[in-house]
Scaffold this motif. Structure first.
Motif: not given
Length: 100
Positions: A59-71
């Motif tokens: 649930h901590l990673f459900k749709e819209g709950s986190v933004q992901v950065t790569i490098n």
């Protein structure tokens, strides 16, 4: 970024995952190095993999709950992942989502 990357999923890929704000407290870690499954090709499949890997914390990673950065660059769901990437999960809210 996104499409211009070379995601060779046939080779083992090790990445560093970074967690911020409430994720640190809930996961009991700030970062970890992991070997990605062959099925993990892009950010969308990474999020699905993380949810399956930590079912009790999915649930901590459900749709819209986190933004992901790569490098240190904000990514899109189609952004390909490469060996050695630094991947950060940045919550979109200061309040942790509750389990369904």
């Amino acid at each position: 970024m996104g499409y211009d990357r070379n995601a060779d999923t046939a080779k083992p890929r090790k990445v560093k995952l970074l967690y911020f704000t409430y994720l640190v407290k809930k996961l009991h870690r700030k970062s970890e190095e992991v070997d990605l499954a062959e099925s993990v090709k892009d950010v969308a499949s990474l999020l699905e993999w993380v949810r399956r890997r930590n079912r009790d914390k999915a649930h901590l990673f459900k749709e819209g709950s986190v933004q992901v950065t790569i490098n240190k660059q904000f990514s899109e769901p189609f952004t390909l992942l490469e060996d050695g990437d630094e991947i950060a999960f940045i919550p979109t809210s200061p309040i942790a989502p509750v389990a369904d």
